[in-house]
Every structure is written in structure tokens, then in C-alpha cells.
Design an enzyme around this catalytic site. Structure first.
Site, PDB file in Angstrom:
ATOM      1  CG  ASP A  76      -4.951  -3.072  -3.934  1.00  0.00           C
ATOM      2  OD1 ASP A  76      -4.827  -3.009  -5.172  1.00  0.00           O
ATOM      3  OD2 ASP A  76      -5.612  -3.952  -3.351  1.00  0.00           O
ATOM      4  CG  HIS A 222      -0.961  -2.978  -0.195  1.00  0.00           C
ATOM      5  ND1 HIS A 222      -0.633  -4.314  -0.167  1.00  0.00           N
ATOM      6  CD2 HIS A 222      -2.309  -2.910  -0.090  1.00  0.00           C
ATOM      7  CE1 HIS A 222      -1.744  -5.040  -0.048  1.00  0.00           C
ATOM      8  NE2 HIS A 222      -2.771  -4.215   0.007  1.00  0.00           N
TER       9      HIS A 222
END
Length: 258
Positions: A76, A222
Site C-alpha cells: 500500500d 507498505h
């Protein structure tokens, strides 16, 4: 004899595929979270997954087929000029394809190059809204705006209009999902949180993933320094455990783009 054979065949297939439609809970543990944050996270996980498991939330994906020892990596909050490049280098060296849920508003200037690189190297470039709002705070028009603008930006750069998206913070409710489904998009969550955003030790991230991994897991990471440092260990450890990495669309058996 033929009847017995058919019965045994049926029982075999039933046993083999009995668990393929299981919707997991969301796993991942960090001792770095205080009691209040742990309680908040546990509550979010239950409140998010339970309606999916009960069939109240439609077109929401948490995990894939649980009968096969396959997993997928998702990242992400890309793109950026530094960490996203490093993640791509590691994935390339390990011959693993991943999905990047990217923020449309950051796809400017030199960041466009890394978006193109991710696409050109066979990774999925998917929708993480235009500027990362909590979608449950928005009305239908603004939800549509966030997703549509980000998808259009991705299409301009890569030539692909993504129909898979991930809500920032995993924040969904009935209004969000109804709006998203009306746009022909699918909500993709995760079943295993690496917790790289709280675990600052890369080895702790690897341990967390290895301790909680299951067949068909969608692993959340992430584009931060901890994920960069932990990624080689995550890949190598799961491979040692017999897991195969598939790209998200291959794991799910669905189209990522319109």
C-alpha cells in the site's frame, strides 16, 4: 463397483475442496501496539470481516483459495522515489510478482517513472484512492470521485484501468461498498497484516508473517523502510515453508483491469 467408485470420488473431492470458500479472520500481531491500539485493531478486524463472512458485505475479498499453498504480496501507499524502487529491485531479484495499491495524487513528476516500472515489470498497479481519505467519512459522490480520479490517473500512465481497489485504513461500510460496487469495482482487503507500520524490526516482521501465514493469504505490506528491509526475509522464509507466490489476480482468478 461403479457406484462405489462414484461415491468415493465424490467424498474425495468434497474433502479436497471443502475449505476453499473459507473467509479468514485477519491475523498479525505486534507487541509494539499498546493496549488501546490493540483493542481498536481487534475491534476493526471483527467488525470488518464478520459481515463479509456472513454474506452481508458483497464483492469484498479477504483471502483466496485455502486448499493450496499459495500466497500473494500486496503493498500500500506507493509510489515514491525511494522505497518503491527498492521493493521492485527485491521482487525482481526473487522473481516474485506483487500488487501495488497506489495513491493517485502522488503519481506526479519523477514518481511517474516508478509507476511505469512497476507495470512494465509485470506487477499490478491498483487503486488506493486519489489522496488516501477514510472512505467511510465521505458521501457517495466523493467516494466515486476518489476512486475514479485515481483509476483514470493509473490508466493514463499504464494504459490499464484498475477495477480492484483497496480502501485506505481498510475502512468500509455498507454505503462505501454499495458505491464501489456501482462503479464495477471490487474491494480487496487482506488476511495477514505484516504490521510493518508498527514493527520497526525487520526480523519481527518476518517472524510475524511466518507465524501467522495460511494457504491463500493476501499479505499486507507498505512502501516503508521496514518493509524494504523485511521483504527478502519474508519471501525466503515463506518459500522455505513451501509457499508459492502468485500475483494477486492469479491467486484470486479474477481480472485486475477493465
Amino acid at each position: 463397483m461403479t457406484k462405489l467408485f462414484l461415491i468415493l470420488t465424490f467424498l474425495f473431492h468434497t474433502a479436497l475442496f471443502a475449505d476453499t470458500d473459507i473467509i479468514y479472520d485477519i491475523r498479525g500481531y505486534s507487541p509494539q501496539l499498546d493496549a488501546n491500539m490493540t483493542q481498536f485493531l481487534d475491534k476493526w478486524r471483527i467488525n470488518t470481516v464478520t459481515p463479509v463472512q456472513a454474506g452481508h458485505y458483497k464483492n469484498v475479498i479477504v483471502n483466496a483459495n485455502t486448499s493450496r499453498k499459495n500466497v500473494t504480496l500486496t503493498f500500500d501507499d506507493a509510489p515514491d522515489e525511494n522505497n518503491t524502487y527498492k521493493l521492485l529491485d527485491i521482487l525482481k531479484s526473487h522473481h516474485v510478482k506483487a500488487a501495488f495499491f497506489m495513491i493517485g495524487g502522488t503519481m506526479v513528476d519523477s514518481n511517474i517513472t516508478v509507476v511505469k516500472r512497476a507495470n512494465d515489470e509485470g506487477h499490478l498497479v491498483l487503486n488506493h484512492t486519489f489522496n488516501h481519505p477514510r472512505l467511510t467519512d465521505l458521501d457517495e459522490n466523493n467516494i466515486t470521485y476518489q476512486l475514479g480520479l485515481a483509476a483514470a490517473r493509473i490508466e493514463t500512465i499504464t494504459g490499464h484501468y484498475p477495477i480492484l481497489y483497496r480502501p485506505p485504513y481498510g475502512s468500509i461500510n455498507a454505503r462505501v461498498l454499495n458505491t464501489v460496487n456501482d462503479q464495477g469495482m471490487t474491494t480487496v482487503l487482506w488476511s495477514l497484516d505484516s504490521l510493518d507500520w508498527t514493527l520497526k524490526d525487520p526480523n519481527a516482521v518476518v517472524e510475524n508473517v511466518a507465524d501467522n501465514v495460511r494457504n491463500g493469504d493476501i499479505i499486507l505490506m507498505h512502501r516503508n523502510p521496514t518493509s524494504v528491509a523485511a521483504l527478502p526475509g519474508v519471501i525466503e522464509k515463506l518459500m522455505e515453508m513451501g509457499y508459492t507466490f502468485l500475483r494477486l489476480d492469479e491467486l484470486l482468478g479474477i481480472k485486475p483491469y477493465r
